[in-house]
Design a protein around this motif. Structure first.
Motif, PDB file in Angstrom:
ATOM      1  N   ASN A   1      49.430  44.080  49.259  1.00 38.15           N
ATOM      2  CA  ASN A   1      49.588  43.960  47.699  1.00 38.15           C
ATOM      3  C   ASN A   1      48.754  45.662  47.099  1.00 38.15           C
ATOM      4  O   ASN A   1      48.036  45.138  46.239  1.00 38.15           O
ATOM      5  CB  ASN A   1      49.508  42.830  47.136  1.00 38.15           C
ATOM      6  N   ASP A   2      49.216  46.476  47.125  1.00 38.00           N
ATOM      7  CA  ASP A   2      47.853  48.154  45.934  1.00 38.00           C
ATOM      8  C   ASP A   2      48.036  47.488  44.366  1.00 38.00           C
ATOM      9  O   ASP A   2      46.629  47.455  44.296  1.00 38.00           O
ATOM     10  CB  ASP A   2      48.863  48.929  46.001  1.00 38.00           C
ATOM     11  N   ASP A   3      49.050  46.780  43.956  1.00 40.05           N
ATOM     12  CA  ASP A   3      48.380  46.126  42.346  1.00 40.05           C
ATOM     13  C   ASP A   3      47.706  44.945  42.489  1.00 40.05           C
ATOM     14  O   ASP A   3      46.332  45.117  41.737  1.00 40.05           O
ATOM     15  CB  ASP A   3      50.300  45.779  42.021  1.00 40.05           C
ATOM     16  N   LEU A   4      47.150  44.496  43.355  1.00 37.70           N
ATOM     17  CA  LEU A   4      46.287  43.353  43.187  1.00 37.70           C
ATOM     18  C   LEU A   4      45.190  43.842  43.698  1.00 37.70           C
ATOM     19  O   LEU A   4      44.158  43.242  43.302  1.00 37.70           O
ATOM     20  CB  LEU A   4      46.879  41.830  44.173  1.00 37.70           C
ATOM     21  N   LYS A   5      45.286  44.878  45.086  1.00 36.45           N
ATOM     22  CA  LYS A   5      43.836  44.744  45.312  1.00 36.45           C
ATOM     23  C   LYS A   5      43.480  46.106  43.928  1.00 36.45           C
ATOM     24  O   LYS A   5      41.902  45.909  43.613  1.00 36.45           O
ATOM     25  CB  LYS A   5      44.096  45.924  46.415  1.00 36.45           C
ATOM     26  N   ASN A   6      44.038  46.748  43.651  1.00 30.41           N
ATOM     27  CA  ASN A   6      43.155  46.959  42.146  1.00 30.41           C
ATOM     28  C   ASN A   6      42.662  46.191  40.905  1.00 30.41           C
ATOM     29  O   ASN A   6      41.519  46.855  40.444  1.00 30.41           O
ATOM     30  CB  ASN A   6      45.093  48.339  41.858  1.00 30.41           C
ATOM     31  N   LYS A   7      44.182  45.426  40.467  1.00 33.31           N
ATOM     32  CA  LYS A   7      43.013  44.340  39.483  1.00 33.31           C
ATOM     33  C   LYS A   7      42.176  44.338  40.144  1.00 33.31           C
ATOM     34  O   LYS A   7      40.834  43.603  39.577  1.00 33.31           O
ATOM     35  CB  LYS A   7      44.397  43.175  39.803  1.00 33.31           C
ATOM     36  N   GLY A   8      42.043  43.697  41.647  1.00 30.98           N
ATOM     37  CA  GLY A   8      40.693  43.740  42.255  1.00 30.98           C
ATOM     38  C   GLY A   8      39.451  44.073  41.772  1.00 30.98           C
ATOM     39  O   GLY A   8      38.490  42.980  41.778  1.00 30.98           O
ATOM     40  N   LYS A   9      40.059  45.086  41.902  1.00 29.53           N
ATOM     41  CA  LYS A   9      38.694  45.982  41.593  1.00 29.53           C
ATOM     42  C   LYS A   9      38.426  46.383  40.301  1.00 29.53           C
ATOM     43  O   LYS A   9      37.306  46.417  39.918  1.00 29.53           O
ATOM     44  CB  LYS A   9      38.776  47.618  42.792  1.00 29.53           C
ATOM     45  N   ALA A  10      38.614  46.351  39.605  1.00 25.18           N
ATOM     46  CA  ALA A  10      39.046  46.163  37.882  1.00 25.18           C
ATOM     47  C   ALA A  10      38.122  45.076  37.494  1.00 25.18           C
ATOM     48  O   ALA A  10      37.658  45.214  36.763  1.00 25.18           O
ATOM     49  CB  ALA A  10      39.854  46.324  37.379  1.00 25.18           C
ATOM     50  N   ASP A  11      38.835  43.936  37.989  1.00 27.77           N
ATOM     51  CA  ASP A  11      37.806  42.805  37.494  1.00 27.77           C
ATOM     52  C   ASP A  11      36.510  42.760  38.179  1.00 27.77           C
ATOM     53  O   ASP A  11      35.577  42.645  37.969  1.00 27.77           O
ATOM     54  CB  ASP A  11      38.255  41.534  37.887  1.00 27.77           C
ATOM     55  N   GLU A  12      36.337  43.284  39.487  1.00 29.96           N
ATOM     56  CA  GLU A  12      34.552  42.684  39.830  1.00 29.96           C
ATOM     57  C   GLU A  12      34.281  44.517  39.521  1.00 29.96           C
ATOM     58  O   GLU A  12      32.826  44.095  39.337  1.00 29.96           O
ATOM     59  CB  GLU A  12      35.297  43.941  41.467  1.00 29.96           C
ATOM     60  N   LYS A  13      34.618  45.732  39.005  1.00 31.30           N
ATOM     61  CA  LYS A  13      33.963  46.420  38.324  1.00 31.30           C
ATOM     62  C   LYS A  13      33.675  45.963  36.722  1.00 31.30           C
ATOM     63  O   LYS A  13      32.578  46.246  35.920  1.00 31.30           O
ATOM     64  CB  LYS A  13      34.258  47.322  38.334  1.00 31.30           C
ATOM     65  N   THR A  14      34.186  44.841  35.801  1.00 28.09           N
ATOM     66  CA  THR A  14      34.344  44.718  34.907  1.00 28.09           C
ATOM     67  C   THR A  14      32.903  43.858  34.861  1.00 28.09           C
ATOM     68  O   THR A  14      32.541  43.405  33.657  1.00 28.09           O
ATOM     69  CB  THR A  14      35.289  44.202  33.886  1.00 28.09           C
ATOM     70  N   GLY A  15      32.772  42.632  36.185  1.00 23.91           N
ATOM     71  CA  GLY A  15      32.207  41.461  35.920  1.00 23.91           C
ATOM     72  C   GLY A  15      30.875  42.966  36.221  1.00 23.91           C
ATOM     73  O   GLY A  15      29.489  42.426  35.924  1.00 23.91           O
ATOM     74  N   ASP A  16      30.584  44.341  36.596  1.00 25.10           N
ATOM     75  CA  ASP A  16      28.909  44.618  36.952  1.00 25.10           C
ATOM     76  C   ASP A  16      29.018  45.604  35.779  1.00 25.10           C
ATOM     77  O   ASP A  16      28.091  45.627  35.384  1.00 25.10           O
ATOM     78  CB  ASP A  16      29.290  45.689  37.511  1.00 25.10           C
ATOM     79  N   ALA A  17      29.684  45.759  35.082  1.00 25.77           N
ATOM     80  CA  ALA A  17      29.568  46.230  33.594  1.00 25.77           C
ATOM     81  C   ALA A  17      29.734  45.779  32.554  1.00 25.77           C
ATOM     82  O   ALA A  17      28.522  46.090  31.804  1.00 25.77           O
ATOM     83  CB  ALA A  17      31.071  46.966  32.718  1.00 25.77           C
TER      84      ALA A  17
END
Length: 91
Positions: A50-66
């Protein structure tokens, strides 16, 4: 009426020149939550193709980092303000 009652925030340190922030422990937990939730979403997305879920996960991870970087920068700015205030008022 206190500032806390108006804003729902409380300072991490005292003083009239301090900026208002959420309690540091709660923020740290929230940053970690975003990162770990993002990693979990990426793993599940990988397993299910599920590419959409992978992309959402990447975005959430980057949000936490930022958010963590912004919080750390704010703490450094608070320290600089403290130093400047002490230097100007001879505290």
């Amino acid at each position: 009426m206190s500032s806390e009652a108006c804003t729902g925030h409380r300072p991490t340190r005292g003083g009239p020149h301090q900026s208002w922030r959420w309690d540091g422990v709660g923020e740290t937990i929230r940053f970690a939550f975003h990162r770990h939730r993002g990693k979990l979403q990426q793993a599940v997305g990988d397993l299910t193709d599920n590419d959409d879920l992978k992309n959402k996960g990447k975005a959430d991870e980057k949000t936490g980092d930022a958010k963590e970087l912004v919080d750390k920068a704010g703490e450094k700015i608070d320290g600089l303000i403290d130093s400047a205030h002490k230097a100007l008022t001879n505290d």
